[in-house]
Write a protein that holds these residues in place. Structure first.
Motif, PDB file in Angstrom:
ATOM      1  N   ASN A 171      25.904   7.696 -19.486  1.00 20.06           N
ATOM      2  CA  ASN A 171      24.675   6.987 -19.138  1.00 20.06           C
ATOM      3  C   ASN A 171      23.441   7.861 -19.325  1.00 20.06           C
ATOM      4  N   GLY A 172      23.500   8.754 -20.283  1.00 23.83           N
ATOM      5  CA  GLY A 172      22.376   9.650 -20.527  1.00 23.83           C
ATOM      6  C   GLY A 172      21.755   9.416 -21.887  1.00 23.83           C
ATOM      7  N   GLY A 173      20.705  10.154 -22.173  1.00 24.96           N
ATOM      8  CA  GLY A 173      20.012  10.015 -23.441  1.00 24.96           C
ATOM      9  C   GLY A 173      19.000   8.891 -23.400  1.00 24.96           C
ATOM     10  N   ALA A 174      17.829   9.159 -23.942  1.00 24.96           N
ATOM     11  CA  ALA A 174      16.737   8.184 -23.867  1.00 24.96           C
ATOM     12  C   ALA A 174      16.784   7.190 -25.017  1.00 24.96           C
ATOM     13  N   TYR A 175      16.262   5.998 -24.759  1.00 18.87           N
ATOM     14  CA  TYR A 175      16.055   5.011 -25.810  1.00 18.87           C
ATOM     15  C   TYR A 175      14.828   5.417 -26.618  1.00 18.87           C
ATOM     16  N   LEU A 176      14.701   4.834 -27.815  1.00 18.47           N
ATOM     17  CA  LEU A 176      13.605   5.179 -28.713  1.00 18.47           C
ATOM     18  C   LEU A 176      12.591   4.040 -28.771  1.00 18.47           C
ATOM     19  N   ALA A 177      11.323   4.377 -28.567  1.00 18.28           N
ATOM     20  CA  ALA A 177      10.245   3.389 -28.595  1.00 18.28           C
ATOM     21  C   ALA A 177       9.125   3.885 -29.499  1.00 18.28           C
ATOM     22  N   GLY A 178       8.338   2.957 -30.025  1.00 12.86           N
ATOM     23  CA  GLY A 178       7.254   3.370 -30.904  1.00 12.86           C
ATOM     24  C   GLY A 178       6.209   2.299 -31.121  1.00 12.86           C
ATOM     25  N   HIS A 183       0.978   0.928 -41.824  1.00 12.48           N
ATOM     26  CA  HIS A 183       1.895   1.434 -42.853  1.00 12.48           C
ATOM     27  C   HIS A 183       3.346   1.472 -42.361  1.00 12.48           C
ATOM     28  N   ASP A 184       3.593   1.023 -41.126  1.00 12.05           N
ATOM     29  CA  ASP A 184       4.928   1.106 -40.535  1.00 12.05           C
ATOM     30  C   ASP A 184       5.126  -0.118 -39.638  1.00 12.05           C
ATOM     31  N   SER A 185       5.604  -1.186 -40.217  1.00 13.85           N
ATOM     32  CA  SER A 185       5.675  -2.482 -39.534  1.00 13.85           C
ATOM     33  C   SER A 185       6.742  -2.524 -38.449  1.00 13.85           C
ATOM     34  N   PRO A 186       6.663  -3.502 -37.556  1.00 17.70           N
ATOM     35  CA  PRO A 186       7.701  -3.667 -36.536  1.00 17.70           C
ATOM     36  C   PRO A 186       9.093  -3.818 -37.155  1.00 17.70           C
ATOM     37  N   GLU A 187       9.166  -4.534 -38.275  1.00 18.08           N
ATOM     38  CA  GLU A 187      10.449  -4.725 -38.943  1.00 18.08           C
ATOM     39  C   GLU A 187      11.027  -3.394 -39.426  1.00 18.08           C
ATOM     40  N   GLU A 188      10.148  -2.529 -39.931  1.00 13.54           N
ATOM     41  CA  GLU A 188      10.609  -1.231 -40.417  1.00 13.54           C
ATOM     42  C   GLU A 188      11.086  -0.354 -39.262  1.00 13.54           C
ATOM     43  N   LEU A 189      10.360  -0.406 -38.141  1.00 12.34           N
ATOM     44  CA  LEU A 189      10.781   0.359 -36.975  1.00 12.34           C
ATOM     45  C   LEU A 189      12.152  -0.114 -36.487  1.00 12.34           C
ATOM     46  N   SER A 191      14.475  -1.531 -38.227  1.00 14.57           N
ATOM     47  CA  SER A 191      15.504  -1.157 -39.196  1.00 14.57           C
ATOM     48  C   SER A 191      15.922   0.299 -39.051  1.00 14.57           C
ATOM     49  N   ARG A 192      15.034   1.129 -38.505  1.00 18.72           N
ATOM     50  CA  ARG A 192      15.363   2.543 -38.311  1.00 18.72           C
ATOM     51  C   ARG A 192      16.025   2.805 -36.954  1.00 18.72           C
ATOM     52  N   GLY A 193      16.216   1.760 -36.148  1.00 19.28           N
ATOM     53  CA  GLY A 193      16.956   1.923 -34.910  1.00 19.28           C
ATOM     54  C   GLY A 193      16.145   1.940 -33.642  1.00 19.28           C
ATOM     55  N   TYR A 194      14.842   1.657 -33.721  1.00 17.30           N
ATOM     56  CA  TYR A 194      14.015   1.632 -32.514  1.00 17.30           C
ATOM     57  C   TYR A 194      14.513   0.551 -31.557  1.00 17.30           C
TER      58      TYR A 194
END
Length: 247
Positions: A171-178, A183-189, A191-194
């Motif tokens: 239950n450790g490790g942080a989630y990724l947010a951005g 130049h970096d759309s929500p769809e692209e984020l 697709s990279r695992g955000y």
């Protein structure tokens, strides 16, 4: 509250509006201090975001600001604050820490080098990438889409995601947010695992609508005076953002 004009009173108004629609609220502090965290948490948001976290030690401090003694240093006035329903929620102390989302912004070049360790600090739920401050710290204030900035960001993203996968059993490790960017759309984020993406910004939505309205008005005049639109950022086909965000 970091870049906007609002403070605690304005945040309270926003929290009331969001609560009326059952929408969770996250407050971003102007600075990562115990005093600001105390004021924000007493309002009762569902999440809190600490800016400019540059080391695991600073992340640990941020978590301590969100917890009452002996597990932290949060000032105690739980019987009279909005977060506990002004004392009506008798179980507040038993659930407030488990139900709070703690987010740490990692947004400068030095901090990026430590992101792997920051992301696994106990209590840190989410790492929020800060692309604008990262680009500024690398000397590309006017060019956040620069190839070197993107490469640095991609490396950091992978470290956070790998840390999450490696610590899921515990239950450790942080989630990724951005933040989505031109130049970096929500769809692209995505697709990279955000796991969490901040999309449109209200100010930019309003600005775009206003500029489009001005464009329509200028076109409707049909002056035809022969003047050039090449240097006019509001001219048809010219977007001021395109100039700013271009590599």
């Amino acid at each position: 509250m970091e870049h906007g004009y609002g403070g605690i009173p304005e945040a309270l108004t926003c929290l009331r509006s969001l609560a009326a629609t059952g929408t969770p609220a996250i407050l971003r502090l102007p600075e990562s201090t115990a005093a600001w965290a105390k004021k924000a948490l007493d309002l009762g948001p569902q999440g809190i975001m600490f800016p400019m976290i540059e080391s695991p030690k600073e992340a640990q401090k941020a978590v301590s600001f969100c917890r009452y003694p002996l597990n932290g240093v949060r000032g105690a006035a739980h019987s009279i604050v909005r977060a506990s329903g002004y004392g009506i929620d008798a179980g507040y102390l038993g659930h407030c820490e488990d139900e709070l989302l703690i987010m740490c912004q990692v947004e400068c070049e030095d901090a990026i080098e430590k992101i792997e360790k920051i992301a696994v600090v106990e209590g840190v739920d989410c790492i929020q990438m800060g692309p604008l401050d990262l680009s500024a710290s690398m000397g590309y204030l006017w060019d956040p889409g620069n190839k070197k900035v993107r490469e640095k960001l991609r490396k950091a993203e992978k470290q956070v995601l790998e840390g999450k996968i490696g610590n899921e059993k515990n239950n450790g490790g942080a989630y990724l947010a951005g933040f989505a960017m031109p130049h970096d759309s929500p769809e692209e984020l995505k697709s990279r695992g955000y796991h969490m993406v901040s999309g449109a910004v209200d100010i930019l939505l309003f600005r775009k609508a206003a500029v489009e309205d001005v464009k329509k008005f200028k076109l409707s005049l049909e002056i035809g005076d022969g003047s050039s639109d090449d240097d006019d950022p509001t001219a048809e086909g010219v977007d001021a953002d395109d100039k700013y965000w271009s590599e």
